[in-house]
Design an enzyme around this catalytic site. Sequence first.
Site, short mmCIF file in Angstrom:
data_model
loop_
_atom_site.label_atom_id
_atom_site.label_comp_id
_atom_site.label_asym_id
_atom_site.label_seq_id
_atom_site.Cartn_x
_atom_site.Cartn_y
_atom_site.Cartn_z
CE LYS A 9 -3.52 2.39 2.67
NZ LYS A 9 -4.43 2.37 3.80
CD GLU A 34 9.27 -5.89 7.56
OE1 GLU A 34 8.91 -4.82 7.00
OE2 GLU A 34 9.05 -6.13 8.76
N GLY A 83 -4.83 -1.64 4.93
CA GLY A 83 -4.00 -2.76 4.46
C GLY A 83 -4.64 -4.11 4.73
NE ARG A 84 -6.69 -3.63 10.80
CZ ARG A 84 -6.09 -2.45 10.95
NH1 ARG A 84 -4.93 -2.22 10.37
NH2 ARG A 84 -6.65 -1.50 11.67
CD GLU A 138 -2.08 -4.24 11.42
OE1 GLU A 138 -0.96 -4.77 11.52
OE2 GLU A 138 -2.53 -3.85 10.34
CG HIS A 163 -5.32 -35.46 16.60
ND1 HIS A 163 -5.39 -36.66 17.27
CD2 HIS A 163 -6.35 -35.46 15.72
CE1 HIS A 163 -6.40 -37.37 16.79
NE2 HIS A 163 -7.01 -36.66 15.86
CE LYS A 202 5.52 -0.98 10.26
NZ LYS A 202 4.58 -0.25 9.40
O1 F6P Z 1 2.17 -4.06 9.97
C1 F6P Z 1 1.75 -2.80 9.68
C2 F6P Z 1 1.24 -2.65 8.29
O2 F6P Z 1 1.09 -1.30 8.03
C3 F6P Z 1 -0.06 -3.40 8.04
O3 F6P Z 1 -1.17 -2.71 8.47
C4 F6P Z 1 0.00 -3.60 6.57
O4 F6P Z 1 -0.92 -4.56 6.15
C5 F6P Z 1 1.44 -4.01 6.40
O5 F6P Z 1 2.14 -3.20 7.32
C6 F6P Z 1 2.00 -3.86 5.02
O6 F6P Z 1 1.98 -2.53 4.57
P1 F6P Z 1 2.19 -2.15 3.06
O7 F6P Z 1 1.10 -2.75 2.25
O8 F6P Z 1 2.16 -0.66 3.02
O9 F6P Z 1 3.53 -2.69 2.62
#
Ligand code: F6P
Length: 585
Positions: free
Chosen positions: A222, A228, A282-283, A369, A400, A525
């Site tokens: 987003k 990462e 995002g979620r 979240e 199990h 972060k």
């Molecule tokens: O973990 C925090 C967060 O902002 C989530 O809400 C989101 O889904 C994820 O990082 C990934 O963010 P992006 O889509 O901006 O890479």
Amino acid sequence: MWCCGNFGASGQHAPISESAAWADLKQHVKTIEGTHLRNLMQDNNRCEELIKEYDGIVVDLSRQRVIHDTVDKLLNLAEEAKLKEKIDQMFDGVHINETENRSVLHAALRAPRDEVINCDGHNVVPAVWDVLDKIDAFSDQIRSGSWLGSTGKPLTDVVAIGIGGSFLGPLFVHTAMQTEPGCAQAAKGRRLRFLANVDPIDVARALLDLNQETTLVVIVSKTFTTAETMLNARTVRTWITSALGVEAVSKHMVAVSTNLKLVKEFGIDPANAFGFWDWVGGRYSVCSAVGVLPLALQYGFSHVKKFLQGAWSIDDHFRSAPLESNLPVLLGLMSVWNVSFLGCPARAILPYCQALAKLAPHIQQVSMESNGKGVSLDGVPLPFGTGEIDFGEPGTNGQHSFYQLIHQGRVIPCDFIGIIKSQQSVYLKGEQVSNHDELMCNFFAQADALAYGKTREELVAEKVPEALIPHKMFSGNRQSLSILLPNLTPYTVGQLLALYEHRVAVQGWIWGINSFDQWGVELGKSLAGKVRTQMNAARTKTQPLSGFNYSTTTLLTRYLQGKTQLLYPDPHDVFPSNVLPGFEK
Ligand code: F6P
């Protein structure tokens, strides 16, 4: 007495826990404590009242620790929290995500073309469909082979790079569709991989056996700033360019983001970018290009469209059904009842369907979240805990594993999810039941085992030795709910998704929190950034560490000394896949 719609002396809304409806429910707990599900389940009228149905989905709430009055009182609480207004505000595009000053319109992502959903005075549905149409056309080009890789080969494999909401939702839906016969047929000869973790092991696994010439990479972020994802994107770009040259990027890499400026700066042609909007959290983004693009590449757009239609079926129900028969509302109210009144802060998500294996990990993010917050919308610390601790595994694997605790240890309200007609069928000659029936026998048995338990008297009648009786007793009275779907198709997967998304929102609105921001992920972060700076200095200039506490200094020193052979920068790119058999350089 303050109520949640009113303001206190400070000008802030009083927490819902100070309302009469909340106090009434607190009082009502005593009545419920005097009941046992073993008895409540004998009342057929009660059970009938608690079994709800909408568009093929059956939701059975009869094994919740509730009676008619409880539901009435929970509906009063919903009124107190102005739940109906909150739902309307969401669909009207009001900036209910106040801390980010944004609308919350993920429902618009699955709205039919002729629907009107406004955000800041503009109908967003046409823009949604522009992107969907672009995905339809692009995925068709890739799947039909009219778009080829830089060396003229069809792109049969897709690696979707993203994390959190840019990963978990798409993975959930992909896992759910994989073995559905129509989807499986449509995906023949194609592979979809996900790369989420910045761990080089994940890179190695995602790229294993893939060939750059036949791979399309979709970067999903987003913000296009997530550390990462961007490092993984640079890694896979290097993997592509080292084999095919820089010019190959335009044929082999596309992006999904709201930040098209950064997409361009990364080197991706804006024509190969698929946008979405800041009013999609995002979620909550799996129905945007975040999920639709990778899924359409794998299964074709027509299947993904059915998934969107399923989600919309629940959206429409959520915005229009009366609260007393509104499935997400009732599910949300049951969760509030369990968490805030019966003292059960966890919830197990237990699909009796292997294709739903990634439902729990996805809902962990959607729910935790969203609702793991400490302050009200006004920023006032809450006098009660919010959120649920979600976990789960498909049945019968979970049985199990952790069901022991659920049956005789802590009380964990369970969501049992069953499917009437399985995606796959096995029925062996001579067996009592088919394999799916066997699975579903457990689905039906577990809910009653939790509700009824097993008494001393029953054990005595079975002549169980006295010493073992305490160990073999089950208290019962452990609440669960059951969701029965007619089948698991893209449509019902969409329904299930929306059911959980809106349920989470309902809980947040009752608790008076903002379910659509996530400030709690920021601190870790930024501290990682501080460590990164020192890690680099230590590796490249052998600079000593400074500013960390004793514990971090000790462990970090041990870590740095433990692999000094990896002093960098190295003169060449190193790929973990080098160490894996089958990796072609
Ligand atoms: O973990 C925090 C967060 O902002 C989530 O809400 C989101 O889904 C994820 O990082 C990934 O963010 P992006 O889509 O901006 O890479």
